[in-house]
Design a protein around this motif. Structure first.
Motif, PDB file in Angstrom:
ATOM      1  N   THR A   1       0.844  -1.198   0.000  1.00  0.00           N
ATOM      2  CA  THR A   1       0.000   0.000   0.000  1.00  0.00           C
ATOM      3  C   THR A   1       0.876   1.243   0.000  1.00  0.00           C
ATOM      4  OG1 THR A   1      -1.755  -1.135   1.174  1.00  0.00           O
ATOM      5  CG2 THR A   1      -1.785   1.259   1.263  1.00  0.00           C
ATOM      6  N   VAL A   2       1.922   1.209   0.806  1.00  0.00           N
ATOM      7  CA  VAL A   2       2.825   2.363   0.838  1.00  0.00           C
ATOM      8  C   VAL A   2       3.450   2.571  -0.533  1.00  0.00           C
ATOM      9  CG1 VAL A   2       4.920   3.317   1.865  1.00  0.00           C
ATOM     10  CG2 VAL A   2       3.303   2.068   3.293  1.00  0.00           C
ATOM     11  N   ALA A   3       4.026   1.496  -1.086  1.00  0.00           N
ATOM     12  CA  ALA A   3       4.731   1.622  -2.360  1.00  0.00           C
ATOM     13  C   ALA A   3       3.780   2.077  -3.477  1.00  0.00           C
ATOM     14  CB  ALA A   3       5.394   0.299  -2.727  1.00  0.00           C
TER      15      ALA A   3
ATOM     16  N   ALA B   1       9.022   1.096   6.090  1.00  0.00           N
ATOM     17  CA  ALA B   1       9.572   2.137   5.220  1.00  0.00           C
ATOM     18  C   ALA B   1      10.712   1.580   4.369  1.00  0.00           C
ATOM     19  CB  ALA B   1      10.077   3.303   6.070  1.00  0.00           C
ATOM     20  N   GLY B   2      11.549   0.757   4.984  1.00  0.00           N
ATOM     21  CA  GLY B   2      12.696   0.194   4.273  1.00  0.00           C
ATOM     22  C   GLY B   2      12.258  -0.669   3.099  1.00  0.00           C
ATOM     23  N   ILE B   3      11.339  -1.618   3.367  1.00  0.00           N
ATOM     24  CA  ILE B   3      10.938  -2.531   2.293  1.00  0.00           C
ATOM     25  C   ILE B   3      10.180  -1.766   1.212  1.00  0.00           C
ATOM     26  CG2 ILE B   3       9.785  -4.701   1.748  1.00  0.00           C
ATOM     27  CD1 ILE B   3      10.100  -5.495   4.654  1.00  0.00           C
TER      28      ILE B   3
ATOM     29  N   ALA C   1       0.101   3.042  10.538  1.00  0.00           N
ATOM     30  CA  ALA C   1      -0.599   2.724  11.783  1.00  0.00           C
ATOM     31  C   ALA C   1      -0.986   1.252  11.801  1.00  0.00           C
ATOM     32  CB  ALA C   1      -1.831   3.606  11.927  1.00  0.00           C
ATOM     33  N   ASP C   2      -1.406   0.737  10.614  1.00  0.00           N
ATOM     34  CA  ASP C   2      -1.931  -0.634  10.553  1.00  0.00           C
ATOM     35  C   ASP C   2      -0.836  -1.679  10.722  1.00  0.00           C
ATOM     36  OD1 ASP C   2      -4.458   0.337  10.138  1.00  0.00           O
ATOM     37  OD2 ASP C   2      -4.351   0.203   7.957  1.00  0.00           O
ATOM     38  N   PHE C   3       0.310  -1.469  10.075  1.00  0.00           N
ATOM     39  CA  PHE C   3       1.371  -2.474  10.081  1.00  0.00           C
ATOM     40  C   PHE C   3       1.859  -2.766  11.503  1.00  0.00           C
ATOM     41  CE2 PHE C   3       5.728  -3.948   9.741  1.00  0.00           C
ATOM     42  CZ  PHE C   3       5.717  -4.811   8.665  1.00  0.00           C
ATOM     43  N   PRO C   4       2.278  -1.750  12.250  1.00  0.00           N
ATOM     44  CA  PRO C   4       2.743  -2.071  13.609  1.00  0.00           C
ATOM     45  C   PRO C   4       1.619  -2.583  14.510  1.00  0.00           C
ATOM     46  CG  PRO C   4       2.954   0.289  13.178  1.00  0.00           C
ATOM     47  CD  PRO C   4       2.538  -0.336  11.903  1.00  0.00           C
ATOM     48  N   ARG C   5       0.372  -2.130  14.258  1.00  0.00           N
ATOM     49  CA  ARG C   5      -0.724  -2.589  15.109  1.00  0.00           C
ATOM     50  C   ARG C   5      -0.961  -4.085  14.897  1.00  0.00           C
ATOM     51  NH1 ARG C   5      -5.595  -0.261  13.194  1.00  0.00           N
ATOM     52  NH2 ARG C   5      -5.400   1.708  14.292  1.00  0.00           N
ATOM     53  N   LEU C   6      -0.979  -4.518  13.618  1.00  0.00           N
ATOM     54  CA  LEU C   6      -1.168  -5.945  13.342  1.00  0.00           C
ATOM     55  C   LEU C   6       0.044  -6.742  13.839  1.00  0.00           C
ATOM     56  CD1 LEU C   6      -2.728  -8.270  12.109  1.00  0.00           C
ATOM     57  CD2 LEU C   6      -1.678  -7.742   9.907  1.00  0.00           C
TER      58      LEU C   6
ATOM     59  N   ALA D   1      -1.058   5.968   2.195  1.00  0.00           N
ATOM     60  CA  ALA D   1       0.207   5.341   2.583  1.00  0.00           C
ATOM     61  C   ALA D   1       0.387   5.453   4.094  1.00  0.00           C
ATOM     62  CB  ALA D   1       1.371   6.005   1.857  1.00  0.00           C
ATOM     63  N   ASN D   2       0.015   6.607   4.609  1.00  0.00           N
ATOM     64  CA  ASN D   2       0.187   6.855   6.034  1.00  0.00           C
ATOM     65  C   ASN D   2      -0.625   5.873   6.896  1.00  0.00           C
ATOM     66  OD1 ASN D   2       1.278   8.632   8.184  1.00  0.00           O
ATOM     67  ND2 ASN D   2      -0.900   8.965   8.561  1.00  0.00           N
ATOM     68  N   THR D   3      -1.808   5.452   6.411  1.00  0.00           N
ATOM     69  CA  THR D   3      -2.604   4.521   7.220  1.00  0.00           C
ATOM     70  C   THR D   3      -1.851   3.211   7.452  1.00  0.00           C
ATOM     71  OG1 THR D   3      -3.740   3.721   5.268  1.00  0.00           O
ATOM     72  CG2 THR D   3      -4.862   5.421   6.540  1.00  0.00           C
ATOM     73  N   SER D   4      -1.041   2.783   6.462  1.00  0.00           N
ATOM     74  CA  SER D   4      -0.264   1.556   6.655  1.00  0.00           C
ATOM     75  C   SER D   4       0.695   1.683   7.827  1.00  0.00           C
ATOM     76  CB  SER D   4       0.545   1.233   5.395  1.00  0.00           C
ATOM     77  OG  SER D   4      -0.275   0.630   4.447  1.00  0.00           O
TER      78      SER D   4
END
Lengths: 650, 650
Positions: free
Chosen positions: B141-143, B381-383, B345-350, B340-343
């Motif tokens: 989603t970010v990419a 961010a890295g990936i 929040a979502d990625f670390p939460r999951l 992109a920003n929502t990811s």
């Protein structure tokens, strides 16, 4: 608690564990250790000494001849004949240097490298310049020798040409691994390639001259070599061009100083043996250089990026692809690798010396795992590999960076000796003087000795200047910037150590301060199990004042902790720190900082952190390194001590 | 020393320090925190909720239309009209998904993400598959969103085209910094770009349709757009091609699930409010999708790598470069960045959720500096940055990797709900059942609900299969390999934690073991100064049995140490360990290991290491990290504790 009057007996127990540098694979390959400075009972004979210290100097002839020709060709093929007078001039320089270093060897029987001689006679800054020059040069010795070694291989097998960089890097990796395993100069094994190379070059010169005098010596057919063209147009044979060719050829003398560094390795009488070995080495180097240059000239060797001069001589004297041809190139490759290997001993040894004077990180003084010498070796290998990649393993492209450092250190070393003789002359007979380092006595021959060393200094200074000017644009500028940068860095490091020593000095420290009074222990716990209970037991052994702290991020987990605490807590105080935002470190730090700000004078606080040690290192990623995190945050606070209590699955 | 009967009072002190996630710059930009799950008292209205959760879904239309057209053009310009029936099918799927998720929201008022629903109803493995799919998808989603956002910018300013990758990476870096500062969904600030985008798209659709009905709607002139050609030759409009276009368009529905994850953020009645917001969002998405696709068709939008469909619509409806044209593209860019920003929040939460079940490193559960969420954000961010570099910020090239994860998680989530209704139907009225998670009651409408969720599962499974097959070669295979690999990794991690918990359990631990008996303290010292004396004082506070150890590498230094010891040693035993080879660590380890092998049962050994803490971190390179080295070597030995006693220049 221990009080100051409850003293234990003062006794300095001496303990000598049997620990030697690790051997491993290197031991298998290189045989038994032959430590030089470290184990003076293991000394070497002149024959082995020649083999150990000559590889760097002797191997230089493998590229020096090409370096002369590749410049002269710019003025056309006819100009190549100037290589003979150039070689003769270089040999003159070699004789001068040999006499000069003879004197150094007899004055410094404990080892007289440029750094030591400069420190003793010229002072700090010249010593640091010499040190920086040599360190840069050791790196370039690796890059140049390996590149030239690979060039010999690709001359014989042109199909490998496109793998040049890969082969060079593999060789660097190989030498690095061997050296990381802790091998130092092992004379017997060094003897093989050095004498093998020596035998092969002398044989080639002999056969070549026999053919020359019998009129059977062949010539290089002009079409058979792809002549190197550097993109420069045909020039007149100016003085500048001749000087440029000369400075390329001067790389032949790199390595001449090696014996003066390693005098300690020789059998007694050390200086005499080392001096004789130096003369042998110089003679052989001179014969090789002159013989091969003359042959190259007669054969009509052409400079090429694809085939080395050695390969051209060999295929004319023997025949292309013949066993003797391959043997000569093989022995040349081998001695070039050996030459690179000597840097692996020299670089960390010099770094240790400079570090001992607090101009480089002090841990470079120590040998052993994870330390110093390993770091030095890794640094050397890393930078040399980068150079090989950048310059695509082309010896010719690396040369402009090379030799400046060597000649600069020659100049400083010889200059230092000249100053020493001058001082010696101002003493009276029987008088002696010691500022620091080697004591100085009156020497009746001081004038002639001063003249020789002075001449050496001036001659090498001229070569260095010629080199810097003629090779400036091609890359010498890099080294001319790098050396002052390194010297500045050394000085900054020194200032740091000096500030620290002054600050921590006991000089004006007065009375030994009293022992610390109260001792408060804090144990952060995330859950209660065998591992964390071990940490708790340890904490209770340290002090009566123990507080366990649980950061509560999950009410269920906290309830479990509280319940278990009644059974297993042993009555220790438990503090639950609330963390509604699921923060871990911040609430714990806030709690600890609260305690720190309220503490009594003279109270020490120890944080005892249970730390799980997994059976495999990869599992570390699955566990919080709480102790590490706390250490980073709290180590700068005075009076806080952080302790890991490790636990494992029993 | 403390004995077991000397117990302290058992009291669980509660401590609530005022610590919140750090704010800093993010606070300045994004306003006050609006923690969702963490701070349930701060809930949001439906209007704000729409803004918070809709950016991902609504922004998808910015690339989904192009994705349909770019496949259809392979069968020629005439085939582009198939985009309308495709959009209608997608809208049908959207309606089905909306009804399906409505049911989930009402069943899981605490948040019903795919991972939770699957864990509750299908078991561990499906839950892990859903978790892996979603994590992969958040990265994409970010990419994708950032790449598409940059494409809007470069459509308006083609001169920036060659800076595409750089701009994308800068945007990722910007969002990352904001998020590392600890910002979470901040409703009010989210509301601005979402409603701005909503206003602009509806205005564009309105103006467009007005022009269409009044006959003033322009068309794209064929020469004005450089049509994308993928190198594939003109094909027939096969079913495969239509399905391929359809699967590209299905990316429009990514983000529809967002509200079901964040129900806890809504004001009470939560489920009702979240459900209504979902319906609003789907309606707007449907209107946007249909309206824009219809307009695109009428205008004759052509797929291009240089200009987005949005840009083409805008420049026909308004005029090229006009303020309204730029405003539409600006608002589109902004909402894509928000998506992109929502990811973030979502990625670390999951990840925290999965880590809580011990399938990912447990520290991912915790927030704060150096921990968890920061690590999760850096990883994300890295990936994403690597993907942007590899695929050169081309949305179209990234799409084949995207959406598989989303649709896989849709299927698992809906399938889980269907199973749940089936189980519910087997219960009797008033009966309830709880295996774990959300308790299950009989639901009279279980059949129709099971049908809807089942239909949703089947439909999304079909889309996923179509997507996997039609986009396989273009990159979908990467994701199809990655998801099982991640699931395997999760399981390995879980096994490690389980082994550890069993091994350290107190279940069969019996009596609390006695406190450790003897305590021996060893203090390695390289020189004697204020810092090392502090460590010695600390050591003497710990135990009466203290031994200072000096590794002797330099006789001069050793003599100094011995001399100073008489004054400052306080009578403590000093052992000199000889190290003729200048090894440091090995002799010390050998000495310590000698003590370890002779120790009494129940004896603890603490090594107290003085550690200099320089004022600047860079100076760390100049000091031996003795404690770290000893820790690496000795932490695996039971009963050895290593303590740093820090010292600084006073």
């Amino acid at each position: 608690m221990l009080t100051p009057d409850n003293k234990q007996s003062t006794s300095f127990i001496r303990h000598a564990p049997e620990v030697e540098p690790k051997r491993g694979l290197g031991h298998l390959i290189f045989g038994r250790h032959l430590a030089t400075a470290d184990a003076p009972h293991q000394t070497i004979s002149k024959k082995v000494g020649l083999a150990v210290f000559a590889s760097d100097a002797l191997s230089s002839s493998a590229y020096a001849i090409d370096e002369i020709l590749i410049v002269l060709i710019l003025a056309g093929t006819a100009a190549l004949s100037v290589s003979l007078p150039i070689a003769l001039t270089i040999i003159g320089l070699l004789i001068l240097l040999t006499i000069s270093y003879e004197q150094t060897i007899h004055t410094y029987p404990g080892g007289g490298g440029a750094y030591i001689v400069a420190r003793d006679n010229l002072g700090e800054t010249p010593a640091l310049i010499a040190g920086a020059s040599l360190l840069v040069d050791y790196i370039l010795t690796v890059a140049v020798s390996i590149s030239s070694g690979v060039a010999q291989i690709t001359s014989a097998f042109p199909g490998l040409l496109e793998w040049r960089v890969v082969i060079a890097l593999a060789l660097v990796a190989f030498i690095t691994i061997i050296n990381l395993r802790g091998v130092k100069e092992s004379g017997n094994i060094f003897a093989v390639p050095t004498y093998f190379f020596l035998g092969m070059t002398l044989l080639t010169i002999g056969v070549g001259f026999f053919q020359y005098f019998t009129g059977t010596l062949g010539v290089i057919e002009p079409g058979s070599v792809e002549v190197a063209h550097s993109g420069e147009t045909l020039q007149a044979l100016t003085l500048f061009l001749i000087l440029r060719a000369f400075s390329g050829g001067c790389t032949a003398l790199t390595g001449v100083e090696a014996i003066s560094n390693g005098i300690m390795a020789f059998k007694e009488p050390r200086s005499r043996n080392a001096g004789i070995t130096l003369i042998w080495m110089s003679t052989i180097l001179g014969v090789n250089l002159l013989g091969l240059t003359y042959l190259a000239h007669q054969i009509g060797v052409l400079p090429s990026h694809l085939e080395t001069g050695f390969s051209q001589i060999a295929r004319v004297v023997y025949s292309p692809g013949s066993p003797l041809y391959l043997t000569l190139l093989g022995s040349t490759t081998l001695i070039l690798i050996m030459a690179a290997n000597t840097s692996y001993a020299d670089f960390p040894r010099l770094a240790a010396l400079v570090a001992g004077d607090a101009f480089m990180p002090r841990q470079l003084q120590y040998r052993g795992r994870r330390l110093a010498f390993s770091n030095g070796i890794m640094m050397l290998a890393g930078i040399a590999s980068i150079l090989i990649i950048i310059f695509r393993a082309q010896t010719n492209a690396l040369i402009p960076l090379y030799a400046i450092g060597v000649y600069l250190s020659f100049t400083i070393s010889q200059g230092g000796m000249a100053v020493r003789w001058f001082r010696s002359g101002r003493l009276k007979l029987g008088e002696s003087f010691q500022k620091h380092g080697m004591p100085l006595h009156f020497d009746p021959k001081w004038k002639s000795k001063m003249f020789m060393n002075g001449l050496g200094a001036v001659a090498t200074a001229i070569v260095m200047l010629v080199f810097s000017i003629t090779k400036f644009k091609e890359g010498a500028w890099i080294v001319l910037l790098l050396i002052p940068a390194l010297v500045t860095l050394f000085m900054l490091i020194h200032r740091h150590y000096r500030t620290m020593a002054t600050g921590l000095s006991l000089e004006r420290y007065g009375e030994p301060p009293p022992y610390m009074g109260r001792h408060r222990v804090i144990v952060p716990l995330s859950s209660i199990h065998q591992g964390t209970l071990a940490a708790l037991r340890y904490a209770r052994m340290l002090s009566d004042d123990v507080t366990a702290v649980h950061v509560s991020m999950d009410p269920t987990e906290t309830e479990k902790v509280q319940k278990k605490w009644l059974t297993w807590g042993g009555g220790t105080r438990l503090v639950i720190v609330e963390s509604p935002f699921r923060l871990f470190l911040e609430p714990l730090l806030a709690y600890i900082e609260g305690i720190l700000s309220n503490r009594q004078p003279n109270e020490t606080i120890t944080i005892v952190v249970p730390q799980f040690i997994p059976s495999k290192k990869v599992f570390n990623a699955l566990h919080m390194q709480t102790a590490d995190m706390l250490r980073k945050e709290l180590l700068s606070k005075p009076g806080v001590v952080i302790t890991d209590v490790p636990y494992q699955i029993p």
